[in-house]
Every structure is written in structure tokens, then in C-alpha cells.
Design a protein around this motif. Sequence first.
Motif, PDB file in Angstrom:
ATOM      1  N   ALA A 142       0.822  -1.215   0.000  1.00 20.08           N
ATOM      2  CA  ALA A 142       0.000   0.000   0.000  1.00 20.08           C
ATOM      3  C   ALA A 142       0.854   1.262   0.000  1.00 20.08           C
ATOM      4  O   ALA A 142       0.334   2.362   0.217  1.00 20.08           O
ATOM      5  CB  ALA A 142      -0.918  -0.001   1.220  1.00 20.08           C
ATOM      6  N   SER A 143       2.142   1.112  -0.255  1.00 15.47           N
ATOM      7  CA  SER A 143       3.087   2.226  -0.076  1.00 15.47           C
ATOM      8  C   SER A 143       2.763   3.436  -0.938  1.00 15.47           C
ATOM      9  O   SER A 143       2.914   4.580  -0.492  1.00 15.47           O
ATOM     10  CB  SER A 143       4.516   1.749  -0.355  1.00 15.47           C
ATOM     11  OG  SER A 143       4.626   1.260  -1.682  1.00 15.47           O
ATOM     12  N   ASN A 144       2.327   3.219  -2.180  1.00 13.52           N
ATOM     13  CA  ASN A 144       2.021   4.361  -3.053  1.00 13.52           C
ATOM     14  C   ASN A 144       0.891   5.205  -2.482  1.00 13.52           C
ATOM     15  O   ASN A 144       0.953   6.438  -2.491  1.00 13.52           O
ATOM     16  CB  ASN A 144       1.661   3.883  -4.462  1.00 13.52           C
ATOM     17  CG  ASN A 144       2.857   3.348  -5.219  1.00 13.52           C
ATOM     18  OD1 ASN A 144       3.990   3.744  -4.959  1.00 13.52           O
ATOM     19  ND2 ASN A 144       2.626   2.439  -6.139  1.00 13.52           N
ATOM     20  N   ALA A 145      -0.141   4.544  -1.985  1.00 12.76           N
ATOM     21  CA  ALA A 145      -1.259   5.271  -1.382  1.00 12.76           C
ATOM     22  C   ALA A 145      -0.825   5.969  -0.101  1.00 12.76           C
ATOM     23  O   ALA A 145      -1.256   7.098   0.180  1.00 12.76           O
ATOM     24  CB  ALA A 145      -2.413   4.316  -1.087  1.00 12.76           C
ATOM     25  N   LEU A 146       0.023   5.322   0.678  1.00 10.69           N
ATOM     26  CA  LEU A 146       0.507   5.923   1.918  1.00 10.69           C
ATOM     27  C   LEU A 146       1.364   7.150   1.631  1.00 10.69           C
ATOM     28  O   LEU A 146       1.229   8.186   2.295  1.00 10.69           O
ATOM     29  CB  LEU A 146       1.313   4.905   2.725  1.00 10.69           C
ATOM     30  CG  LEU A 146       0.567   3.636   3.160  1.00 10.69           C
ATOM     31  CD1 LEU A 146       1.496   2.728   3.959  1.00 10.69           C
ATOM     32  CD2 LEU A 146      -0.659   3.989   3.980  1.00 10.69           C
ATOM     33  N   ILE A 147       2.229   7.051   0.642  1.00  7.99           N
ATOM     34  CA  ILE A 147       3.080   8.191   0.270  1.00  7.99           C
ATOM     35  C   ILE A 147       2.224   9.342  -0.224  1.00  7.99           C
ATOM     36  O   ILE A 147       2.437  10.511   0.143  1.00  7.99           O
ATOM     37  CB  ILE A 147       4.108   7.770  -0.801  1.00  7.99           C
ATOM     38  CG1 ILE A 147       5.115   6.792  -0.201  1.00  7.99           C
ATOM     39  CG2 ILE A 147       4.823   8.995  -1.362  1.00  7.99           C
ATOM     40  CD1 ILE A 147       6.039   6.170  -1.220  1.00  7.99           C
ATOM     41  N   SER A 148       1.222   9.020  -1.052  1.00 10.60           N
ATOM     42  CA  SER A 148       0.321  10.053  -1.550  1.00 10.60           C
ATOM     43  C   SER A 148      -0.411  10.737  -0.405  1.00 10.60           C
ATOM     44  O   SER A 148      -0.544  11.972  -0.378  1.00 10.60           O
ATOM     45  CB  SER A 148      -0.693   9.433  -2.523  1.00 10.60           C
ATOM     46  OG  SER A 148      -1.610  10.408  -2.983  1.00 10.60           O
ATOM     47  N   GLY A 149      -0.864   9.955   0.558  1.00  9.85           N
ATOM     48  CA  GLY A 149      -1.563  10.521   1.708  1.00  9.85           C
ATOM     49  C   GLY A 149      -0.671  11.427   2.534  1.00  9.85           C
ATOM     50  O   GLY A 149      -1.101  12.493   2.984  1.00  9.85           O
TER      51      GLY A 149
END
Length: 219
Positions: A142-149
Motif C-alpha cells: 500500500a506504499s504508493n497510497a501511503l506516500i500520496s496521503g
Amino acid sequence: MNEFLSPIFISLKISLVASVIVAIFGITVSRLMARRTFRGKSIVDTVIMLPLVLPPSVVGFILLVLFGASSPIGQWIEAVFRHPLVFTWQAGVVAASVVAFPLMYQSAKVGFEAVDRDIEDAARVDGAGRWTVLRLISIPLASNALISGMILSFARALGEFGATLMFAGNLPGKTQTMPTAIYVAIDSGQMNLAWAWVLVTVFVSMGMLFLSYRSTIKM
């Protein structure tokens, strides 16, 4: 020069600290909400997302009521730290964290919901504990979503005005951020100074949005 740089440094400091706090709590809460079903879940979701749609002045008022000198929490903080929370840069962190949290929460929740549960279950069957699954499987996937958040949370914290003004105040060199400094500069007719802060804010915000877009298209 110090008059110009001070709000920038204070804004960046508040935004960075708020982003770390929001990331920790956002990942924790969103993970729980993404994987559990319980009665009243929609109500909890609504409360978590509420700061995103409430007027910032309302958020600031609620924070004053909760952490002000006349509240039990505010009195406890003053007794422990020998200083009230209100009208400090830490109050700015609290205000920025509250308004930025929904963005981190929503993005992280979407990311965790997209993780294949079969992969997590397979890891548990192989003996991995809850923390190991989260650290080595769920968060990386889920890293991409976490970074975006985290990026969006930083940008939101950087632009916070109303709640920060009410809760942290506008003390030059202490709690004055770029948004509040811009307001004061315009009110006093210092348009060149206001423009300089506006350009810095726009530049940083555009950079954050670009990074967020780049992380999103990789999902």
C-alpha cells in the motif's frame, strides 16, 4: 530577511511534525478500519472525515474548548509542561494535524483495502505475526497510497489558516505561519511581501501535488 524567512520556517516545521503525527495515526487507524466490520463503522468514518468539510474556524473553536486553559485537558497540559498549549507552535501542530488527518486516513484506507487479503493470510499461515504482516506485506503493497496521503497531508497542513489562527494565534517568530503572514501583509498593505509568501506557498504546494500525482499513477 528574518521577517520573510520566519513564517516559512515555522510553516515547514509545523507541517513536517504534523505530517509525521498524521502518518503514524493515519496508518494505524486506517488499517483497523480497512480490515474490520462493526456496528457504527460508518459513523466512525464520518467523524474521522468531518474536519475535511467543517469550516476551519469551527475546528479552531473546538480545539480551544478541548485544550483551552479552562478545560480539564488544557489544565493538565499546563500542569505537566508548565505552559499552556494554546498560542504555541505545538498548538499549530495540533491544528494542522486535525485538518490534515482525513486526507491521510482516506488515502491509507484505500491503499490497505486494495491489498490482497490472500497474501496476508498466507503469511499468517507461514507463522508471521500481525506486526510482521503489516510491516513486510501490507505497508509495502500500500506504499504508493501511503506516500500520496503523507504528501497531501503535508500540503494541507502547510496551507492551514483558520484553525491555526484561532488555536495557535499569529505571533511573529513563534506561531506566525505563511497563511497568517500573508493575511497580515495584505491587511497592512505590504503587497510585495505578501506576493513573496504566496509564491513560496504555491511553489511548495505544486511540488507536493506533483509528487502525489506521480505516486498515484504508479498504483
